[in-house]
Design an enzyme around this catalytic site. Structure first.
Site, PDB file in Angstrom:
ATOM      1  N   GLN A  66      43.493  16.732  -7.266  1.00 23.62           N
ATOM      2  CA  GLN A  66      42.974  15.590  -8.018  1.00 23.62           C
ATOM      3  C   GLN A  66      42.154  14.649  -7.153  1.00 23.62           C
ATOM      4  O   GLN A  66      41.514  13.725  -7.676  1.00 23.62           O
ATOM      5  CB  GLN A  66      44.124  14.821  -8.671  1.00 23.62           C
ATOM      6  CG  GLN A  66      45.029  14.097  -7.678  1.00 23.62           C
ATOM      7  CD  GLN A  66      46.255  13.506  -8.336  1.00 23.62           C
ATOM      8  OE1 GLN A  66      47.210  14.220  -8.644  1.00 23.62           O
ATOM      9  NE2 GLN A  66      46.235  12.201  -8.561  1.00 23.62           N
ATOM     10  N   CYS A  72      46.857  12.773 -12.145  1.00 20.78           N
ATOM     11  CA  CYS A  72      47.947  13.740 -11.996  1.00 20.78           C
ATOM     12  C   CYS A  72      48.455  14.251 -13.338  1.00 20.78           C
ATOM     13  O   CYS A  72      48.770  15.435 -13.483  1.00 20.78           O
ATOM     14  CB  CYS A  72      49.090  13.133 -11.188  1.00 20.78           C
ATOM     15  SG  CYS A  72      49.835  11.663 -11.926  1.00 20.78           S
ATOM     16  N   HIS A 368      54.197   9.629 -11.087  1.00 21.84           N
ATOM     17  CA  HIS A 368      53.472  10.868 -10.809  1.00 21.84           C
ATOM     18  C   HIS A 368      53.956  11.969 -11.748  1.00 21.84           C
ATOM     19  O   HIS A 368      55.142  12.025 -12.096  1.00 21.84           O
ATOM     20  CB  HIS A 368      53.723  11.285  -9.368  1.00 21.84           C
ATOM     21  CG  HIS A 368      52.805  12.351  -8.850  1.00 21.84           C
ATOM     22  ND1 HIS A 368      51.464  12.405  -9.144  1.00 21.84           N
ATOM     23  CD2 HIS A 368      53.043  13.420  -8.043  1.00 21.84           C
ATOM     24  CE1 HIS A 368      50.912  13.445  -8.537  1.00 21.84           C
ATOM     25  NE2 HIS A 368      51.849  14.081  -7.871  1.00 21.84           N
ATOM     26  N   ASN A 390      52.255  20.656  -7.106  1.00 20.66           N
ATOM     27  CA  ASN A 390      51.615  19.353  -7.077  1.00 20.66           C
ATOM     28  C   ASN A 390      50.116  19.524  -7.346  1.00 20.66           C
ATOM     29  O   ASN A 390      49.631  20.644  -7.516  1.00 20.66           O
ATOM     30  CB  ASN A 390      51.867  18.690  -5.716  1.00 20.66           C
ATOM     31  CG  ASN A 390      51.879  17.182  -5.785  1.00 20.66           C
ATOM     32  OD1 ASN A 390      51.192  16.581  -6.614  1.00 20.66           O
ATOM     33  ND2 ASN A 390      52.655  16.546  -4.926  1.00 20.66           N
TER      34      ASN A 390
END
Length: 452
Positions: A66, A72, A368, A390
């Protein structure tokens, strides 16, 4: 001087004597000033439990990044969708455009903000509600229900059909100028209302403002494609999908996900949110005609149960958490046993509040969103460690992956999104039929995942 209300010379002398009389304090000081708190508090035995070995392990394409944006929640949502495309067409890797939903999210959030300004024209400018609306009208963050609204209305496109730009990779400048413009719009609308301009003319003013917003977004992000060509080749270099699609057609054909089957579950143990009930957040959303968000609040054990069930069926799980807590970022380890800050300092800091108290006193909220793609189980089949994809690129953590211990899940995971078929009959009935309690706009469950 009131010695009970001021820091006195005697207080400082006593504190100094108490600190330096303990060998452990001096050792801690030397370590922390040299390497920082978390590095000094790192527990190697706790870290050792975070090996990348799982009983259920879903394989994904290359890691996404990102970069310098708070997208996110979009990356996590798109990662759950691209997983389906990769599996369906037997691809080596594949990525959906993250600039495409960014464009429409900024557009829809701008409209959402201006509609809220029109709805609060008689509220005081200095009151908490209008001040809150003006604080961050079109920030990068979001939640699953908001992403679902974007996809339902606009669809998705391959990354090649709307690639990243300088303003999508780093949204700071675009956000700053769009926010400034929208605050100016709010000023014009409120002043026009005070001058006696009627509702219809105010709505016409808003339409012109939205035309300017579109202009700014195309300038920064490019024009979203109305249709595009697709040629996907599988691992054997065979043509797996080809044709011309609109974004909605491509979502239906390539992703094939029933959006309304996926529901948002939260776990917030505060007194104002009894478990087993539904909630929404006032004035939180993006697509005006689609409404806001809807949650079912459950115990952490229930979030784990449904997440594990979906992973067993071969599908990843979107989740939201407070990523900065008990986190070894360079190693990608979220584990309360891997850090002992309280032992290092000699008094409770991380342990000074429980989960509910952290929410009530502003210490924790969802920051997040990521994706659960694997889990390690103990002899009884209970989860002990979760594999996390992630969206911070392949150089983060371990090839872009993090690990999340089960005790960390209990403390800092606040939201999961799963197919509602995994809910119990009672849970599903509550989610679908109960009138949700409306939370204040500034409630911690209204926080928007945006960490980078």
């Amino acid at each position: 001087m009131d010695t009970m209300r001021s820091v006195t010379t005697e207080d400082l002398a006593n504190s100094r004597e108490g600190f330096f009389s303990e060998r452990a304090n001096v050792v801690a000081k030397n370590a922390v000033t040299s390497m920082g708190l978390r590095a000094a508090a790192r527990v190697p035995e706790g870290v050792a439990g975070n090996t990348m070995q799982f009983d259920i392990d879903l394989t994904q394409g290359k890691r996404c990044d990102q970069q310098r944006s708070g997208r996110c929640w979009m990356f996590a949502s798109l990662n759950t969708m691209r997983y389906r495309v990769i599996k369906k067409y037997n691809l080596k890797t594949f990525e959906l455009s993250q600039a495409f939903p960014l464009f429409y999210d900024k557009l829809e959030k701008s409209n959402w903000f201006l509609e809220n300004i029109l709805d609060t024209l008689d509220e005081p400018l200095g009151g908490r509600l209008v001040s809150y609306l003006l604080t961050d009208p079109i920030g990068d963050g979001g939640q699953w229900d908001m992403f679902k609204s974007l996809v339902r209305k606009y669809g998705v496109v391959p990354k090649e059909s709307m690639p990243e730009t300088a303003c999508s990779r780093n949204t700071r400048e675009m956000d700053a100028y769009l926010t400034r413009y929208l605050r100016g719009c709010a000023k014009r609308l409120r002043e026009s209302h005070e001058a006696g301009v009627g509702p219809d003319d105010l709505s016409s003013m808003k339409k012109q403002m939205m035309d300017d917003v579109y202009h700014l977004l195309v300038t920064c992000l490019g024009e979203p494609p109305a249709s595009f060509e697709v040629r996907l080749r599988d691992k054997d270099d065979e043509l797996a999908l080809s044709g011309t699609f609109t974004p909605r057609e491509f979502f239906d054909e390539a992703v094939g996900m029933e959006l309304d089957d996926y529901v948002s579950l939260i776990s917030a143990p505060t007194a104002d949110k009894p478990f087993g009930h539904t909630y929404t957040v006032s004035r939180l959303g993006n697509v005006w005609e689609d409404g806001g968000v809807r949650y079912l609040n459950l115990e952490p054990a229930e979030l784990k149960r449904v997440a594990l069930a979906q992973l067993r069926d071969g599908l990843p799980v979107w989740f939201g958490c407070d990523v900065a807590q008990s986190y070894l970022g360079d190693e990608g380890i979220m584990d309360t046993a891997a850090l002992d800050v309280d032992g290092l300092l000699g008094f409770p800091v991380e342990g000074c509040m429980d989960k509910a108290e952290r929410l009530d006193y502003g210490e924790s909220l969802m920051t997040h969103a990521m994706v659960l793609e694997g889990v390690r189980l103990d002899e009884s089949g209970a989860p002990t460690l979760w594999k996390v994809e992630n969206s911070w690129g392949k150089d983060h953590g371990r090839d872009g992956f993090d690990t999340l211990s089960d005790p960390w899940f209990d403390q800092y995971v606040y939201q999961v999104v799963v197919d509602k078929k995994y809910l119990s009959p009672d849970e599903r009935h509550t989610y679908e039929t109960e009138e949700p309690t409306v939370l204040e706009p500034w409630d911690p469950m209204g926080s928007l995942a945006l960490a980078r």
